[in-house]
Design an enzyme around this catalytic site. Structure first.
Site, PDB file in Angstrom:
ATOM      1  CB  CYS A 248       9.362  12.912  -8.869  1.00 38.52           C
ATOM      2  SG  CYS A 248       9.545  14.640 -10.069  1.00 38.52           S
TER       3      CYS A 248
ATOM      4  CB  CYS B  34      11.835  12.573 -13.123  1.00 35.05           C
ATOM      5  SG  CYS B  34      12.274  12.320 -11.421  1.00 35.05           S
TER       6      CYS B  34
ATOM      7  CG  ASN C  38      -5.363 -11.808  14.245  1.00 38.93           C
ATOM      8  OD1 ASN C  38      -5.732 -11.198  15.243  1.00 38.93           O
ATOM      9  ND2 ASN C  38      -5.726 -11.557  12.982  1.00 38.93           N
ATOM     10  N   PRO C  39      -4.149 -11.306  17.940  1.00 36.52           N
ATOM     11  CG  PRO C  39      -4.415  -9.265  18.616  1.00 36.52           C
ATOM     12  CD  PRO C  39      -3.551 -10.073  17.477  1.00 36.52           C
TER      13      PRO C  39
ATOM     14  CB  CYS D 134      11.503  15.592  -7.277  1.00 36.97           C
ATOM     15  SG  CYS D 134      12.881  14.694  -8.160  1.00 36.97           S
TER      16      CYS D 134
ATOM     17  CB  CYS E 244      13.950  16.671 -11.466  1.00 36.51           C
ATOM     18  SG  CYS E 244      12.185  16.615 -11.363  1.00 36.51           S
TER      19      CYS E 244
ATOM     20  CG  HIS F  40      -1.863  -1.072   1.006  1.00 30.30           C
ATOM     21  ND1 HIS F  40      -2.594  -1.839   2.132  1.00 30.30           N
ATOM     22  CD2 HIS F  40      -2.451  -1.800   0.010  1.00 30.30           C
ATOM     23  CE1 HIS F  40      -3.471  -2.723   1.755  1.00 30.30           C
ATOM     24  NE2 HIS F  40      -3.368  -2.609   0.443  1.00 30.30           N
TER      25      HIS F  40
ATOM     26  CB  SER G 134      -8.650  -8.112   9.256  1.00 24.89           C
ATOM     27  OG  SER G 134      -8.810  -7.562   8.246  1.00 24.89           O
TER      28      SER G 134
HETATM   29 ZN   LIG Z   1      11.847  14.536 -10.382  1.00 20.75          ZN
END
Ligand SMILES: [Zn+2]
Length: 273
Positions: free
Chosen positions: A135, A138, A238-239, A175, A177, A127, A214
Site C-alpha cells: 500500500c 499505509c 546448475n545444469p 488496500c 485502508c 527481488h 548464474s
Molecule cells: Zn493501506
C-alpha cells in the site's frame, strides 16, 4: 570436468544429513524449470525493451502517454509466462525438506511465489513477490491470489483504446485502508529487499544449497559468497555452469527438478538406516 551424477547426489545427501543449519538460495533457473521465461535471455522481455525504461515509474508514464500499447504487450507476456507456472519437482522437494525439518530458510531471487505455493514457509524474496502488493498509503503488504491477479492483469491487457493510469489503478487490488497499492517487486533502480535478513541467514548456515543461479545479479549473488565466508559448504545445482562451488563443495550439473527429488530420496534412505 564431467561430474558423476549419482556420486554427486549421494555426496550432497550425505552432507545434508549431517548439516545443522541448511539455507537454500535459488535463482532464475528454478523459475525457468516451471516455464517462466528468463527475461534476461536473448529474445526475452529485457532484450526487447530497455528495463530502465519499462521498470520505472517514469518509463511507465511515458508509455502511457503513447497510448499504452507497449504496456499491454508487456502485461500480456507476464500473464502468459506466470499464468501457467506451477511449483516444479524441485520446489516440491524443497518443501519436503522443510517438512523433514532439514532446512532453516529459503532465499530466492525469483518473484513468482512458487516456493510459498510449494509449501515452504520461511522465504526471503530479495527481488520481491509479484503476488504481493504494497500500500502506498499505509505501507501494509498483502498477498493477492494468483488467479485473481492474473484476471485483473488480463483485463488491463485486453481493453480497447488508449490505456490510462486511472484504467490501471481501478483494476489493481486496493488496500483495506482504501489506499492505492503497487506490486511489491523490486523495479530497476530500487533497492533489493530483505538483504540484511538474507545475509544473516547465510551467516547462520553450515550448508547452503544453491539452485539455478548464474550469480550475475548483484547484490543477491553476495548471499552464497557470504555463506562461504562464514564457513558453510556449498551444494550447487546448475545444469549449465558451475558458478559458486569450490574444491570442497559439491557441484551437480543437473536441473533442480531432477536433482532435488533424487537427493530427497537418498536422504530418506539414510534416515531409515
Ligand atoms: Zn493501506
Amino acid at each position: 570436468m564431467k561430474t558423476n551424477l549419482p556420486e554427486a547426489i549421494n555426496k550432497a545427501a550425505e552432507i545434508l544429513s549431517r548439516a545443522k543449519s541448511v539455507v537454500i538460495f535459488t535463482g532464475a533457473g528454478m523459475s525457468a524449470e516451471s516455464g517462466i521465461a528468463t527475461f534476461r535471455d536473448p529474445g526475452g522481455l529485457w532484450d526487447r525493451f530497455d528495463p530502465e525504461e519499462v521498470g520505472t515509474a517514469e518509463g511507465i508514464m511515458s508509455f502511457l502517454s503513447e497510448g499504452g500499447d507497449k504496456i499491454r504487450e508487456i502485461i500480456r507476456e507476464v500473464v502468459e509466462s506466470f499464468g501457467a507456472a506451477r511449483p516444479n519437482a524441485g520446489h516440491l522437494a524443497l518443501a519436503e525438506l522443510e517438512k523433514m525439518g532439514l532446512i532453516r530458510s529459503v532465499i530466492t531471487q525469483n518473484i513468482d511465489n512458487l516456493h510459498r505455493e510449494a509449501g515452504n514457509t520461511k522465504v526471503f524474496e530479495v527481488h520481491g513477490n509479484l503476488f504481493r502488493f504494497r500500500c502506498l498509503n499505509c505501507e501494509k503488504k498483502f498477498f493477492v491470489d494468483r488467479e485473481d491477479l492474473l484476471g485483473r492483469l488480463r483485463d488491463i491487457a485486453q481493453g480497447a483504446g488508449p490505456l490510462s493510469l486511472e484504467g490501471i489503478l481501478e483494476r489493481i487490488p486496493r488496500c483495506a485502508c482504501g489506499g492505492v497499492s503497487r506490486p511489491d517487486v523490486v523495479m530497476f533502480g530500487e533497492s533489493v529487499q530483505e538483504l540484511d535478513e538474507s545475509i544473516f541467514e547465510a551467516h547462520q548456515s553450515d550448508v547452503m544449497l544453491v539452485l539455478g543461479t548464474s550469480g550475475a545479479v548483484y547484490p543477491a549473488a553476495m548471499v552464497p559468497q557470504q555463506a562461504r565466508k562464514a564457513g558453510a559448504i556449498l551444494i550447487e545445482v546448475n545444469p549449465t555452469e558451475k558458478v559458486f562451488a569450490a574444491e570442497n563443495d559439491v557441484y551437480i550439473r543437473e536441473k533442480a527438478a531432477i536433482a532435488m527429488p533424487l537427493i530427497v530420496e537418498e536422504l530418506k534412505k539414510k534416515k531409515r538406516k
